[in-house]
Motif scaffolding. Structure first.
Motif, PDB file in Angstrom:
ATOM      1  N   ALA A 171       3.785   9.677  -2.541  1.00 20.66           N
ATOM      2  CA  ALA A 171       4.116   8.246  -2.486  1.00 20.66           C
ATOM      3  C   ALA A 171       3.018   7.460  -1.776  1.00 20.66           C
ATOM      4  CB  ALA A 171       5.454   8.053  -1.771  1.00 20.66           C
ATOM      5  N   ILE A 172       2.472   8.045  -0.706  1.00 23.21           N
ATOM      6  CA  ILE A 172       1.389   7.398   0.052  1.00 23.21           C
ATOM      7  C   ILE A 172       0.145   7.261  -0.822  1.00 23.21           C
ATOM      8  CG2 ILE A 172      -0.235   7.728   1.975  1.00 23.21           C
ATOM      9  CD1 ILE A 172       2.188   9.082   3.452  1.00 23.21           C
ATOM     10  N   ALA A 173      -0.154   8.309  -1.592  1.00 22.33           N
ATOM     11  CA  ALA A 173      -1.316   8.279  -2.497  1.00 22.33           C
ATOM     12  C   ALA A 173      -1.169   7.162  -3.522  1.00 22.33           C
ATOM     13  CB  ALA A 173      -1.468   9.630  -3.196  1.00 22.33           C
ATOM     14  N   ALA A 174       0.042   7.012  -4.054  1.00 20.09           N
ATOM     15  CA  ALA A 174       0.295   5.962  -5.045  1.00 20.09           C
ATOM     16  C   ALA A 174       0.118   4.581  -4.419  1.00 20.09           C
ATOM     17  CB  ALA A 174       1.711   6.110  -5.612  1.00 20.09           C
ATOM     18  N   ARG A 175       0.630   4.403  -3.203  1.00 21.01           N
ATOM     19  CA  ARG A 175       0.522   3.107  -2.526  1.00 21.01           C
ATOM     20  C   ARG A 175      -0.930   2.791  -2.179  1.00 21.01           C
ATOM     21  NH1 ARG A 175       0.262   1.555   2.579  1.00 21.01           N
ATOM     22  NH2 ARG A 175       0.761   3.631   3.393  1.00 21.01           N
ATOM     23  N   LEU A 176      -1.662   3.809  -1.709  1.00 18.89           N
ATOM     24  CA  LEU A 176      -3.069   3.639  -1.347  1.00 18.89           C
ATOM     25  C   LEU A 176      -3.895   3.257  -2.568  1.00 18.89           C
ATOM     26  CD1 LEU A 176      -4.742   3.990   1.274  1.00 18.89           C
ATOM     27  CD2 LEU A 176      -5.218   6.324   0.554  1.00 18.89           C
ATOM     28  N   PHE A 177      -3.579   3.887  -3.689  1.00 14.29           N
ATOM     29  CA  PHE A 177      -4.309   3.599  -4.933  1.00 14.29           C
ATOM     30  C   PHE A 177      -4.043   2.171  -5.403  1.00 14.29           C
ATOM     31  CE2 PHE A 177      -4.455   3.401  -9.577  1.00 14.29           C
ATOM     32  CZ  PHE A 177      -5.742   3.845  -9.822  1.00 14.29           C
ATOM     33  N   THR A 178      -2.773   1.792  -5.477  1.00 18.28           N
ATOM     34  CA  THR A 178      -2.432   0.457  -5.994  1.00 18.28           C
ATOM     35  C   THR A 178      -2.941  -0.656  -5.079  1.00 18.28           C
ATOM     36  OG1 THR A 178      -0.245   0.669  -4.954  1.00 18.28           O
ATOM     37  CG2 THR A 178      -0.400   1.207  -7.291  1.00 18.28           C
ATOM     38  N   ALA A 179      -2.887  -0.418  -3.757  1.00 17.78           N
ATOM     39  CA  ALA A 179      -3.328  -1.443  -2.800  1.00 17.78           C
ATOM     40  C   ALA A 179      -4.823  -1.709  -2.908  1.00 17.78           C
ATOM     41  CB  ALA A 179      -2.971  -1.020  -1.379  1.00 17.78           C
TER      42      ALA A 179
ATOM     43  N   ASP B 104     -18.084   0.989  -0.621  1.00 22.25           N
ATOM     44  CA  ASP B 104     -17.207   0.239   0.283  1.00 22.25           C
ATOM     45  C   ASP B 104     -15.923   1.019   0.567  1.00 22.25           C
ATOM     46  OD1 ASP B 104     -15.016  -0.742  -1.698  1.00 22.25           O
ATOM     47  OD2 ASP B 104     -16.910  -1.256  -2.668  1.00 22.25           O
ATOM     48  N   ILE B 105     -15.185   0.560   1.592  1.00 18.24           N
ATOM     49  CA  ILE B 105     -13.961   1.245   2.030  1.00 18.24           C
ATOM     50  C   ILE B 105     -12.917   1.296   0.914  1.00 18.24           C
ATOM     51  CG2 ILE B 105     -11.973   1.073   3.586  1.00 18.24           C
ATOM     52  CD1 ILE B 105     -14.263   2.178   5.036  1.00 18.24           C
ATOM     53  N   ALA B 106     -12.785   0.208   0.167  1.00 18.73           N
ATOM     54  CA  ALA B 106     -11.780   0.161  -0.909  1.00 18.73           C
ATOM     55  C   ALA B 106     -12.049   1.232  -1.965  1.00 18.73           C
ATOM     56  CB  ALA B 106     -11.754  -1.227  -1.540  1.00 18.73           C
ATOM     57  N   SER B 107     -13.322   1.404  -2.334  1.00 21.63           N
ATOM     58  CA  SER B 107     -13.688   2.433  -3.319  1.00 21.63           C
ATOM     59  C   SER B 107     -13.378   3.828  -2.786  1.00 21.63           C
ATOM     60  CB  SER B 107     -15.183   2.337  -3.661  1.00 21.63           C
ATOM     61  OG  SER B 107     -15.496   1.089  -4.199  1.00 21.63           O
ATOM     62  N   PHE B 108     -13.717   4.021  -1.497  1.00 13.80           N
ATOM     63  CA  PHE B 108     -13.461   5.315  -0.872  1.00 13.80           C
ATOM     64  C   PHE B 108     -11.960   5.578  -0.781  1.00 13.80           C
ATOM     65  CE2 PHE B 108     -13.457   8.615   2.376  1.00 13.80           C
ATOM     66  CZ  PHE B 108     -14.571   9.355   2.033  1.00 13.80           C
ATOM     67  N   ALA B 109     -11.198   4.514  -0.518  1.00 15.83           N
ATOM     68  CA  ALA B 109      -9.745   4.647  -0.413  1.00 15.83           C
ATOM     69  C   ALA B 109      -9.134   5.065  -1.749  1.00 15.83           C
ATOM     70  CB  ALA B 109      -9.129   3.334   0.061  1.00 15.83           C
ATOM     71  N   VAL B 110      -9.658   4.517  -2.847  1.00 11.57           N
ATOM     72  CA  VAL B 110      -9.177   4.899  -4.182  1.00 11.57           C
ATOM     73  C   VAL B 110      -9.493   6.374  -4.441  1.00 11.57           C
ATOM     74  CG1 VAL B 110      -9.495   4.552  -6.667  1.00 11.57           C
ATOM     75  CG2 VAL B 110      -9.275   2.578  -5.155  1.00 11.57           C
TER      76      VAL B 110
END
Length: 199
Positions: A178-186, A69-75
């Protein structure tokens, strides 16, 4: 496609700007030219744009094929962005180009500098948060910027100087981190919720 949102479009533009990092690639482009390896700005921009668009639309289908899924890929994308940010901030080389192709416009300019693993991952990761329309506008504006910079590589280097290019690279490295951290936490929150629902 979704509704146009200036804030979303600007965010998508900035993320892709940091990942593609054409300003940071100027020294590489100049080095290629000095070695006699020709670079065609229009060809490079169009091929990179086509590859990025193809992956943006077909990548989702590929993910479904592998049941991701997109969320897994985003992580996963957050980890890629994190490593790219480390490259920019710490001046280390994590992603190496060891391919056999020697033509400069395609390799290393189009792939992996413009349309590489980082760009592909980022595009699909952005889909987890932003509408398709805003991402496409941000991508298109980035490709216009890429063409302008490639066309005026020598002038840009003279204007910014080596110090200016170095500072810009560091600055966008921090933004990318910072973007990587936000993408991971979201997205990790979404995955944890899905896992708990299954249990």
């Amino acid at each position: 496609m979704g509704r146009f949102d200036f804030q979303e479009m600007l965010s998508a533009f900035i993320v892709l700007f940091a990942v593609i990092d054409i300003i940071g690639a100027i020294p590489i482009v100049l080095d290629l030219k000095q070695k006699g390896r020709s670079v065609n700005p229009m060809k490079a921009t169009l091929i990179a744009f086509a590859l990025l668009l193809a992956f943006f639309f077909a990548g989702d289908m590929i993910l479904r094929l592998f049941q991701v899924d997109i969320a897994s890929f985003a992580v996963a994308g957050a980890f890629i962005l994190f490593m790219m940010a480390l490259e920019m901030i710490l001046d280390v080389e994590i992603f190496k180009n060891l391919g056999p192709i020697k033509e400069a416009t395609l390799v290393p300019l189009v792939f992996p500098l413009l349309a590489g693993a980082g760009s592909f991952t980022t595009l699909l990761s952005l889909r987890a948060e932003y509408s398709t329309l805003n991402i496409l506008i941000g991508l298109t504006l980035n490709m216009v910027w890429v063409f302008i910079v490639l066309k005026m590589t020598d002038r840009v280097e003279r204007l910014l100087g080596k110090g200016g290019i170095y500072i810009i690279r560091k600055f966008f490295g921090i933004i990318l981190l910072a973007i990587a951290a936000r993408l991971f936490t979201a997205n990790i929150t979404s995955l944890i919720e899905q896992f708990q629902a299954v249990k």
